[in-house]
Design an enzyme around this catalytic site. Structure first.
Site, PDB file in Angstrom:
ATOM      1  N   ARG A   1       0.840  -1.194   0.000  1.00 46.35           N
ATOM      2  CA  ARG A   1       0.000   0.000   0.000  1.00 46.35           C
ATOM      3  C   ARG A   1       0.878   1.247   0.000  1.00 46.35           C
ATOM      4  NH1 ARG A   1      -3.548  -3.595  -1.561  1.00 46.35           N
ATOM      5  NH2 ARG A   1      -4.436  -4.845   0.123  1.00 46.35           N
TER       6      ARG A   1
ATOM      7  N   ARG B   1       2.828 -14.762  -2.651  1.00 47.57           N
ATOM      8  CA  ARG B   1       2.748 -14.086  -1.355  1.00 47.57           C
ATOM      9  C   ARG B   1       3.194 -15.015  -0.223  1.00 47.57           C
ATOM     10  NH1 ARG B   1      -3.242 -12.503  -0.821  1.00 47.57           N
ATOM     11  NH2 ARG B   1      -2.509 -11.368   1.016  1.00 47.57           N
TER      12      ARG B   1
ATOM     13  N   HIS C   1      -3.246 -16.297   6.881  1.00 49.79           N
ATOM     14  CA  HIS C   1      -4.664 -16.183   7.176  1.00 49.79           C
ATOM     15  C   HIS C   1      -5.073 -17.500   7.832  1.00 49.79           C
ATOM     16  CE1 HIS C   1      -3.715 -13.862   3.488  1.00 49.79           C
ATOM     17  NE2 HIS C   1      -4.621 -12.977   3.891  1.00 49.79           N
TER      18      HIS C   1
ATOM     19  N   HIS D   1     -11.853 -13.164  -1.926  1.00 53.58           N
ATOM     20  CA  HIS D   1     -12.392 -11.867  -2.319  1.00 53.58           C
ATOM     21  C   HIS D   1     -13.606 -12.045  -3.240  1.00 53.58           C
ATOM     22  CE1 HIS D   1      -8.230 -10.786  -1.222  1.00 53.58           C
ATOM     23  NE2 HIS D   1      -8.750  -9.630  -0.872  1.00 53.58           N
TER      24      HIS D   1
ATOM     25  N   ASP E   1     -10.233 -11.169   8.621  1.00 56.09           N
ATOM     26  CA  ASP E   1     -10.000 -10.639   7.284  1.00 56.09           C
ATOM     27  C   ASP E   1     -11.201  -9.746   6.949  1.00 56.09           C
ATOM     28  OD1 ASP E   1      -8.753 -10.166   4.886  1.00 56.09           O
ATOM     29  OD2 ASP E   1      -8.594 -12.274   4.307  1.00 56.09           O
TER      30      ASP E   1
END
Length: 506
Positions: A83, A145, A176, A188, A257
């Site tokens: 980010r 990742r 997670h 998602h 999450d």
């Protein structure tokens, strides 16, 4: 007085909520909510003004002034997910690259630098490291990742990254739980299932979380993944799984999450999901990303997202489904995390780390066959589908780096674009002179994938082509010489550009 109108109860509820918000400055509603006891906020790429180096630190100070001990989170993994550097791509190596180099001292140093950067931005919680073991090569959301595909490798790097991040005075949040590495659905966009028995889950996916606990991780994030061995509720809403996490000795904060992800939103709704998460034992409820980059496509706003979750919890308290005691339990855990980050502000800020990011990336890159492109004119065909929402970057550092030296053309063939592979390739190649070398940029090349088929078509149509794979390699080699990059960060793109334009092989 009902719970929903009791100021003390409303403050208690606000204290377990963690929303996102829009813009480079704090909106009025967020400042009011902080004054009423809101736990904090989560930064996304749209909150960062790349043209103003001090903007995020200034924003953080304004939020800390509104509420001391505020929890300011940022999804900053390094590598593919950044980010702070979303505008141009991360300058840190990613997890898969660190796992390939397999030097825990380097991983710890990267963690220190990541924590130092987050602290300089004024944030206090890093939503990293990724503790998922990527055992399914078709995984659409974890992939590079993850530090790797074995629990031992992932565990030692999760511990090192946790130690590095937290030595900088900011809290790490491993994710997670209980593992998102054996999924073929991105949470998602849908609800993933992990069809593993308890023994296999224990052996293959839980050790890295145990390593994080033993390293003193301050927080652990849940996954929206159904593990039928523990019932049909996703982990975020599953009391058996969250109870298992506590039984492992984790005394820190359990963070959900994002509740706006389709895995929760579609089946339960963000508000209902928040109620069930609290009942299951979650502490801090991450509401999600309200920007157009998020899964709702910007159809709601930040305040509406916040109110949906807050009001659902207040209603559940009013009708007795949720007890005040359950919210108080979560609130105590969040307060402990707030105390942790407040103490972290007194930890000396570490010096800038001295590891060589470029050397790490170069050491991780794999070339299947010598790449002979020196002196040839090149065209890059970007065959990738759109980036996962987890990445949510406004940058495309690969094509940015490559286009500085060669022509790049976007001709995605992924399933989300629903385009005929042969027709797309034929149309693209018709416009490229036959003496040019073609470089296919891919990131999903497992057997049966559209990108793999496209590379096969390219190999037949243009012998001498090569592929640059930004994702994980398949066990079966592609039909052309391939540079496996293991990531899409800016530093990775630069290293790949040197290989491609220089014609070097290794």
């Amino acid at each position: 007085m009902s719970h929903s109108t009791d100021p003390a109860v409303r403050a208690l509820v606000a204290g377990v909520l963690w929303p996102g918000f829009l813009g480079h400055r704090a909106p009025d509603w967020l400042l009011r909510a902080l004054d009423e006891g809101l736990a904090g906020a989560v930064y996304f790429g749209h909150n960062v003004d790349a043209g103003s180096p001090d903007q995020l630190a200034t924003l953080s100070r304004s939020l800390k002034d509104a509420r001391p001990g505020v929890l300011l989170g940022v999804d900053e993994e390094g590598g593919s997910v950044s980010r702070l550097e979303s505008a141009h791509g991360s300058t840190l190596p990613g997890a898969a690259q660190l796992g390939r180099v397999d030097d825990v001292d380097t991983t710890r140093a990267v963690g220190v630098e990541l924590g130092r950067r987050v602290r300089a931005a004024g944030a206090t919680v890093v939503l990293a490291p990724v503790a998922d073991v990527n055992t399914n090569p078709r995984n659409p959301v974890i992939g590079v990742r993850s530090f790797g595909s074995t629990p031992e490798l992932v565990g030692r790097h999760v511990a090192a990254m946790t130690e590095g991040i937290q030595s900088a005075g900011v809290a790490a949040c491993a994710k997670h739980f209980p593992g998102h590495g054996d999924t073929v659905v991105d949470s998602h966009h849908g609800l993933p299932r992990v069809e593993l028995d308890r023994r296999t889950l224990e052996a293959e996916h839980l050790p890295p979380f145990q390593a994080a606990i033993e390293a003193g991780v301050a927080a652990i994030m849940t996954s929206h993944v159904v593990v039928p061995a523990f019932g049909e509720l996703p982990a975020t809403l599953n009391a058996a799984l969250l109870g298992d996490l506590r039984e492992r000795g984790f005394a820190g904060t359990i963070v959900t999450d994002a509740l706006d992800m389709a895995a929760i939103r579609s089946g339960f709704g963000s508000g209902r999901g928040a109620v069930l998460a609290l009942k299951a034992g979650a502490d801090l409820l991450c509401i999600g990303n309200p920007s157009a980059l998020g899964p709702k496509g910007g159809t709601t706003d930040d305040l509406a997202d916040y109110r949906e979750v807050r009001d659902a919890i207040l209603a559940a308290l009013d009708d007795g489904e949720l007890s005040v005691a359950e919210v108080e339990r979560a609130s105590r855990s969040v307060a402990n995390l707030s105390a942790w980050v407040s103490a972290g502000e007194h930890v000396p800020v570490p010096d800038e780390a001295t590891f060589d990011a470029e050397a790490v990336v170069r050491g991780a890159i794999r070339v299947s066959d010598p790449v002979e492109l020196a002196g040839r004119e090149l065209t890059v065909l970007d065959l990738r589908d759109r980036a996962t929402v987890a990445v949510a970057s406004t940058a495309d550092p690969f094509t940015e780096a490559l286009s500085a030296s060669v022509a790049c053309e976007r001709v995605g063939v992924g399933p989300l674009l629903q385009r005929d592979v042969v027709a797309v390739l034929a149309d693209a190649l018709a416009h490229i002179p036959s003496d040019r070398a073609v470089v296919a940029l891919v990131d999903a090349v497992q057997p049966g994938s559209a990108q793999r088929q496209a590379v096969r078509v390219l190999a037949a149509a243009r012998p001498g082509s090569i592929a640059v794979n930004a994702g994980l390699p398949a066990q079966q080699p592609l039909a052309v010489p391939t540079i496996d990059a293991f990531g899409v960060s800016r530093v990775t793109a630069q290293a790949v550009a040197e290989l491609v334009t220089g014609g070097a092989g290794r």
